[in-house]
Motif scaffolding. Structure first.
Motif, PDB file in Angstrom:
ATOM      1  N   GLY A 235      28.517   7.096 -26.492  1.00  0.00           N
ATOM      2  CA  GLY A 235      29.874   7.499 -26.855  1.00  0.00           C
ATOM      3  C   GLY A 235      29.773   8.655 -27.820  1.00  0.00           C
ATOM      4  O   GLY A 235      28.838   8.732 -28.605  1.00  0.00           O
ATOM      5  N   GLY A 256      25.125   8.440 -30.779  1.00  0.00           N
ATOM      6  CA  GLY A 256      24.127   8.447 -29.705  1.00  0.00           C
ATOM      7  C   GLY A 256      24.083   7.140 -28.934  1.00  0.00           C
ATOM      8  O   GLY A 256      25.056   6.408 -28.835  1.00  0.00           O
ATOM      9  N   LEU A 257      22.931   6.880 -28.437  1.00  0.00           N
ATOM     10  CA  LEU A 257      22.709   5.719 -27.577  1.00  0.00           C
ATOM     11  C   LEU A 257      22.405   4.479 -28.427  1.00  0.00           C
ATOM     12  O   LEU A 257      21.536   4.526 -29.298  1.00  0.00           O
ATOM     13  N   ARG A 264      15.358   9.181 -31.952  1.00  0.00           N
ATOM     14  CA  ARG A 264      15.832   9.755 -30.680  1.00  0.00           C
ATOM     15  C   ARG A 264      17.051  10.659 -30.934  1.00  0.00           C
ATOM     16  O   ARG A 264      18.000  10.275 -31.597  1.00  0.00           O
ATOM     17  N   GLY A 266      19.845  12.854 -28.712  1.00  0.00           N
ATOM     18  CA  GLY A 266      20.345  13.188 -27.382  1.00  0.00           C
ATOM     19  C   GLY A 266      20.713  14.658 -27.332  1.00  0.00           C
ATOM     20  O   GLY A 266      20.136  15.497 -28.040  1.00  0.00           O
ATOM     21  N   ASP A 267      21.721  14.971 -26.523  1.00  0.00           N
ATOM     22  CA  ASP A 267      22.147  16.361 -26.357  1.00  0.00           C
ATOM     23  C   ASP A 267      23.050  16.843 -27.485  1.00  0.00           C
ATOM     24  O   ASP A 267      23.148  18.043 -27.728  1.00  0.00           O
ATOM     25  N   THR A 268      23.710  15.923 -28.187  1.00  0.00           N
ATOM     26  CA  THR A 268      24.760  16.309 -29.129  1.00  0.00           C
ATOM     27  C   THR A 268      24.300  17.320 -30.188  1.00  0.00           C
ATOM     28  O   THR A 268      25.002  18.298 -30.443  1.00  0.00           O
ATOM     29  N   GLY A 288      28.077  11.925 -22.571  1.00  0.00           N
ATOM     30  CA  GLY A 288      27.425  11.255 -21.452  1.00  0.00           C
ATOM     31  C   GLY A 288      25.918  11.199 -21.632  1.00  0.00           C
ATOM     32  O   GLY A 288      25.421  11.217 -22.761  1.00  0.00           O
ATOM     33  N   SER A 289      25.212  11.144 -20.541  1.00  0.00           N
ATOM     34  CA  SER A 289      23.755  10.931 -20.563  1.00  0.00           C
ATOM     35  C   SER A 289      23.052  12.135 -21.200  1.00  0.00           C
ATOM     36  O   SER A 289      22.780  13.145 -20.538  1.00  0.00           O
ATOM     37  N   GLY A 290      22.733  11.984 -22.482  1.00  0.00           N
ATOM     38  CA  GLY A 290      22.223  13.112 -23.248  1.00  0.00           C
ATOM     39  C   GLY A 290      20.942  13.691 -22.690  1.00  0.00           C
ATOM     40  O   GLY A 290      20.762  14.919 -22.635  1.00  0.00           O
TER      41      GLY A 290
HETATM   42  N1  ASP Z   1      25.580  12.352 -25.211  1.00  0.00           N
HETATM   43  C1  ASP Z   1      25.387  11.323 -26.187  1.00  0.00           C
HETATM   44  C2  ASP Z   1      23.932  11.108 -26.397  1.00  0.00           C
HETATM   45  O1  ASP Z   1      23.183  11.139 -25.436  1.00  0.00           O
HETATM   46  C3  ASP Z   1      26.022  10.028 -25.847  1.00  0.00           C
HETATM   47  C4  ASP Z   1      27.378  10.076 -25.212  1.00  0.00           C
HETATM   48  O2  ASP Z   1      27.984  11.114 -25.108  1.00  0.00           O
HETATM   49  O3  ASP Z   1      27.895   9.045 -24.778  1.00  0.00           O
HETATM   50  O4  ASP Z   1      23.542  10.821 -27.505  1.00  0.00           O
END
Ligand code: ASP
Length: 401
Positions: A235, A256-257, A264, A266-268, A288-290
């Motif tokens: 989220g 993050g996750l 870890r 992610g992409d954020t 989404g899937s970082g």
């Molecule tokens: N993109 C975020 C991450 O991978 C998580 C997410 O957007 O739900 O940390």
């Protein structure tokens, strides 16, 4: 009771623009069709969880606030909300029970950027990313260094783990480790063992709810906690802003996750993946899937696509198709990937695109928009149907290869 899985609607690539529109998938407050062009400027676009904070940000923008300030007024809403467990205070922690936050921002007019990754104990990492941009010679700070920088800049250290998130984490910990939970030396070991033995004989979701009761999770929250243990949620919130004078900014923030490995990212916090703004072209951000988004540098790819003439919708669809290409179109894997992009062009054209229609049937992905009126609009999706949660709850031998 058997675990109810999300229905999977086999993926059908959309041939026509907006073919998900018009179907009654979401709540009445979600507009059935994406407008894709601002009625007027200024305009704010954000992830759906930014909707409650659009009015205050828009009022600031109208009053002459800087675009990044206005974007921060949106994303600090979920950061400050202890009940939003995907961002800031109350975010679900890493596997050690520690909340670690990521954020990044870009300020269009000054062409500057800031980002932070794996930050502990500091709630508003969106503001912290801006502090890195404004008050350091760096673009990205991580971990302990980022926390120390925050303290030096006057941020307050606080425990970000709420009681609800702590108990849900404990439920995950006790079901994913041999040495957490009461041991042999516990005075009530026989009763507990009996209870647990009874619990493991039940199917997964019910068993988790029995253990949730043991951990003191209130009855109304047990099912949700069990679900989060089975499927580590993600989220995030992204927000892009265009002012009436043409200035633009973007920002993304997340916890993050859930249950991730400590450290870890992610992409954020990755400039160009979770967030990218170019004052000459536009702004984009991702949720989404970082891990998948990093590999396609999603936000930068989208802005570059717009620079080369693609409209926002096509620019976003191309980034989604790059994720599909990374798996050679293998739907057995892609059904577990979830990706949404929020896109705003310099002239006020915008789009929200997603790989799948939503997380589950009847719950579509949305983009929050304010261009004089605030609203939620459905994203346009590459594939129709709901993404599946990872990991699948079947024995490896049952997973189709
Ligand atoms: N993109 C975020 C991450 O991978 C998580 C997410 O957007 O739900 O940390």
């Amino acid at each position: 009771m058997s675990l109810s899985r999300r229905d999977f609607v086999s993926g059908v690539a959309l041939g026509a623009l907006g073919s998900t529109a018009g179907r009654a998938l979401g709540a009445a407050t979600i507009e059935p069709q994406q407008r894709m062009k601002a009625a007027s400027t200024p305009i704010i676009v954000a992830a759906g969880n930014g909707r409650p904070y659009l009015e205050r940000a828009y009022a600031q923008l109208k009053a002459g606030a800087d675009t990044l300030e206005s974007a921060i007024a949106v994303v600090t809403g979920p950061e400050d909300d202890p009940n939003d467990d995907s961002v800031g205070l109350g975010g679900l922690p890493n596997e050690e029970g520690v909340v670690e936050l990521d954020a990044s921002c870009m300020h269009g007019p000054s062409r500057r950027a800031g980002s932070v990754g794996g930050v502990r104990n500091i709630r508003n990492v969106s503001r912290l990313a801006r502090e890195v941009m404004l008050h350091s010679g760096h673009v990205m700070l991580v971990g302990e260094g980022a926390e120390r920088f925050a303290l030096a800049r006057g941020f307050v250290r606080e425990n970000l783990l709420t009681e609800a998130s702590r108990r849900t984490w404990l439920l995950w910990k006790e079901t994913h480790s041999d040495w957490w939970g009461p041991g042999l030396a516990d005075p009530a070991w026989k009763e507990r063992l009996r209870g647990r033995r009874a619990a493991v004989e039940l199917e997964t979701l019910e068993r988790l709810q029995v253990l949730a009761a043991d951990l003191g999770i209130p009855p109304g929250e047990r099912l949700a906690a069990a679900h989060k243990v089975l499927y580590p949620p993600t989220g995030t919130i992204h927000c892009s802003v265009l002012a009436a004078n043409g200035e633009m900014s973007g920002i993304t923030t997340t916890s993050g996750l859930a249950w991730k490995l400590p450290g870890r990212c992610g992409d954020t916090p990755v400039i160009g993946a979770g967030c990218y703004t170019d004052q000459d072209v536009g702004s984009a951000g991702a949720t989404g899937s970082g891990e998948e988004n990093i590999k396609v540098a999603g936000a930068h790819t989208i802005v570059e696509n717009m620079r080369h003439g693609l409209p926002p919708l096509e620019a976003g669809m191309d980034a989604l198709k790059r994720i599909v290409r990374n798996y050679n179109g293998d739907m057995e894997r892609l059904r577990y990937v979830d990706m949404t992009y929020y896109i705003l062009r310099k002239d006020g054209a915008y789009a929200g695109v997603s790989l799948w229609t939503g997380y589950e049937p009847g719950r579509p992905h949305t983009i929050a928009v304010h261009d004089g009126s605030a609203r939620l609009e459905k994203t346009v999706s590459l594939y129709e149907g709901a993404s599946q949660e990872w990991p699948p709850l079947v024995a490896p031998s049952q997973v189709p290869l």
